[in-house]
Enzyme design. Structure first.
Site, PDB file in Angstrom:
ATOM      1  N   PHE A 135       0.860  -1.187   0.000  1.00 10.03           N
ATOM      2  CA  PHE A 135       0.000   0.000   0.000  1.00 10.03           C
ATOM      3  C   PHE A 135       0.895   1.235   0.000  1.00 10.03           C
ATOM      4  CE2 PHE A 135      -2.375   3.499   1.796  1.00 10.03           C
ATOM      5  CZ  PHE A 135      -3.596   3.398   1.144  1.00 10.03           C
ATOM      6  N   ASP A 219       9.404   2.561   1.355  1.00 13.78           N
ATOM      7  CA  ASP A 219       8.232   3.275   1.868  1.00 13.78           C
ATOM      8  C   ASP A 219       8.167   3.017   3.374  1.00 13.78           C
ATOM      9  OD1 ASP A 219       5.724   4.054   2.736  1.00 13.78           O
ATOM     10  OD2 ASP A 219       4.657   3.274   0.994  1.00 13.78           O
ATOM     11  N   LYS A 248       3.273  10.214   8.496  1.00 17.61           N
ATOM     12  CA  LYS A 248       2.601   9.783   9.725  1.00 17.61           C
ATOM     13  C   LYS A 248       3.262  10.305  10.993  1.00 17.61           C
ATOM     14  CE  LYS A 248       0.180   5.702   7.913  1.00 17.61           C
ATOM     15  NZ  LYS A 248      -1.187   6.218   8.055  1.00 17.61           N
TER      16      LYS A 248
END
Length: 391
Positions: A135, A219, A248
Site C-alpha cells: 500500500f 516506503d 505519519k
C-alpha cells in the site's frame, strides 16, 4: 447532540465510521463526548508515536504558532532548515523534500526515481516494481503502485510504468528487465496484513538492484520512525535504500511528509521539477524536530523493541483456536484470526479499546503509541484475546 448524524449528512461515504466521537485525549487514552475513556491501540494509524498531548511537542508547535505560521516555498524558514539537517543526518541520507502526507512522499519518490533514470539512461527506463499486498497511497500514481487490485477498480486509467510481483525472489528476478528503474518496498506491509518481509527477500531486492543499477525505494510511511524498534523498518535488515519516504509519525498529528535521497540522487531534481505549497510548513517542522529529538534516543527505541517482544510473548503464552498467526516487528503487530477483524474491532470498542484491521479483514492490527506502558499493553491485549477467543 447526535454528531454521528452530521457525518452521514455532510461527509462523503469514504469511511466506515465506528460509532464513537472523540473530544480530547492524553497519553494513550482517548475520551468521547460522554467522557468515556478508551485505550488507543491505533495511534491514529501510526501517527501519534509520542501519544496524545506530548508536552514538549505541544510547546514546540505553540511557540512556532506565535512566531511564523506560513511563508511560501520561494523563501526559507528556520524550523524547516533545522529539520532538514536533523532528518538527513539521522537517516544517513543526503537531501530531503518536504510535503504533507505519505501519498505525496511516495509520489515524489516515483518522480525522483524516474528523473534520475531518464538523465542517466534516456527515455523508456521508467518502470517501478512494487509488491502484491503493498500500500503506497491514494493518489493516482501511488494507487497504481499499490499492489491491491481491489483498490484499483472504478479509477482507470492509471499512469503507466508499474509492475506488481509476488513476494518471492524468483518472481522478482523474472520481473526485472531493461525498462525497470526502481523497486519499491515496505519493510513491513501495514495495510496488506502486517507482513514483515523476509531477510532473504530483502537481500535479493538489494542484490538485484546493485547488479542492474536499479534504485531501491523504501516506503517507511507506516513502519518508519521508531515503529519497529529501529529508526526505520529497513534498519532491521542491515540495508540502506536510495530513497526513503516518511510521513505519519513525523508530523506528530500535523500533516507532514518527506522524501529523502542518497548522494547519487541529490542533484536529480532541478528547479521546477517538483513542489508543494504547504511542504516545509514551519509549524509542522517545529513539531517534527521535537519528534525526532525524542524517538532517536537509543533507550527509547530499545523500549519499543521490548514492548514488541512482550506482545508476541503474550499471545505465545495464551494460544487460541481462533488465532492463526501473530506477526510483526516492534509495536507494529498483526493478529491473523479465523473470522472478521472488523467484528473484533467493534467488540473491543464496547470494552473501551480502539484497534485497527488489515489484510482481507482477517487481521487485527495493533499500532499503539510508542510510549505505551506494559500495564496498558497488557490491559488492551487481554481485551483483544477475550474477544477473539470467544468468537
Amino acid at each position: 447532540m447526535n454528531y454521528l448524524h452530521y457525518a452521514e449528512k455532510y461527509m462523503m461515504d469514504t469511511y466506515k465510521y465506528l460509532p464513537v466521537v472523540f473530544t480530547h485525549a492524553k497519553g494513550c487514552k482517548l475520551y468521547d463526548i460522554s467522557d468515556k475513556e478508551y485505550l488507543d491501540f491505533t495511534s491514529g494509524i501510526g501517527v501519534m508515536a509520542l501519544g496524545h498531548g506530548n508536552k514538549k511537542w505541544t510547546k514546540a508547535v505553540k511557540d512556532q504558532l506565535d512566531k511564523l505560521v506560513h511563508t511560501s516555498n520561494i523563501v526559507l524558514n528556520v524550523p524547516i532548515l533545522e529539520l532538514a539537517k536533523k532528518l538527513t543526518k539521522v537517516s544517513n541520507m543526503s537531501k530531503v523534500f518536504f510535503c504533507n502526507s505519505g501519498t505525496e512522499a511516495n509520489e515524489c519518490a516515483i518522480k525522483l526515481a524516474r528523473k534520475y533514470s531518464f538523465e542517466k539512461y534516456g527515455k523508456g527506463r521508467n518502470t517501478i516494481i512494487t509488491l502484491n499486498r503493498s500500500f503506497h497511497g491514494r493518489t493516482m500514481a501511488s494507487l497504481e503502485a499499490t499492489g491491491e487490485e481491489e483498490l484499483h477498480k472504478y479509477f482507470y486509467p492509471f499512469p503507466e510504468g508499474f509492475k506488481h510481483v509476488d513476494i518471492n525472489p524468483t518472481a522478482l528476478e523474472k520481473a526485472v528487465d531493461s525498462n525497470v528503474c526502481a523497486i519499491m518496498i515496505e519493510a513491513v506491509q501495514g495495510e496488506g496484513g502486517v507482513n514483515p518481509l523476509s531477510r532473504e527477500f530483502v537481500n535479493k531486492v538489494f542484490e538485484i538492484a546493485e547488479k542492474n543499477d536499479i534504485l531501491v525505494i523504501c516506503d517507511e510511511v507506516q513502519c518508519g520512525l521508531g515503529r519497529t524498534g529501529k529508526l526505520y523498518g529497513f534498519n532491521n535488515y542491515g540495508v540502506q535504500p536510495d530513497i526513503i519516504s516518511v510521513a505519519k509519525a513525523l508530523g506528530g498529528g500535523l500533516p507532514m511528509g518527506a522524501t529523502l535521497c542518497n548522494e547519487k540522487l541529490k542533484n536529480a531534481f532541478k528547479y521546477g521539477d517538483h513542489g508543494s505549497t504547504f511542504g516545509g510548513n514551519p509549524v509542522c517542522a517545529a513539531g517534527a524536530v521535537e519528534i525526532l529529538n525524542q524517538i532517536t534516543d537509543e533507550n527509547f527505541l530499545e523500549k519499543v523493541s521490548k514492548k514488541g517482544i512482550f506482545i508476541k510473548n503474550f499471545f505465545k503464552n495464551k494460544p487460541s483456536k481462533n488465532i492463526r498467526e501473530v506477526r510483526g516487528i516492534g509495536l507494529m503487530v498483526g493478529v491473523e484470526i479465523n473470522g472478521k477483524a472488523s467484528e473484533i474491532q467493534k467488540e473491543v470498542l464496547k470494552k473501551g479499546l480502539l484497534v485497527l484491521t488489515a489484510g482481507t479483514d482477517n487481521v487485527v492490527r495493533i499500532l499503539p503509541p510508542l510510549i505505551i506502558t506494559k500495564k496498558e499493553l497488557e490491559k488492551g491485549l487481554n481485551i483483544i484475546y477475550e474477544a477473539i477467543d470467544n468468537m
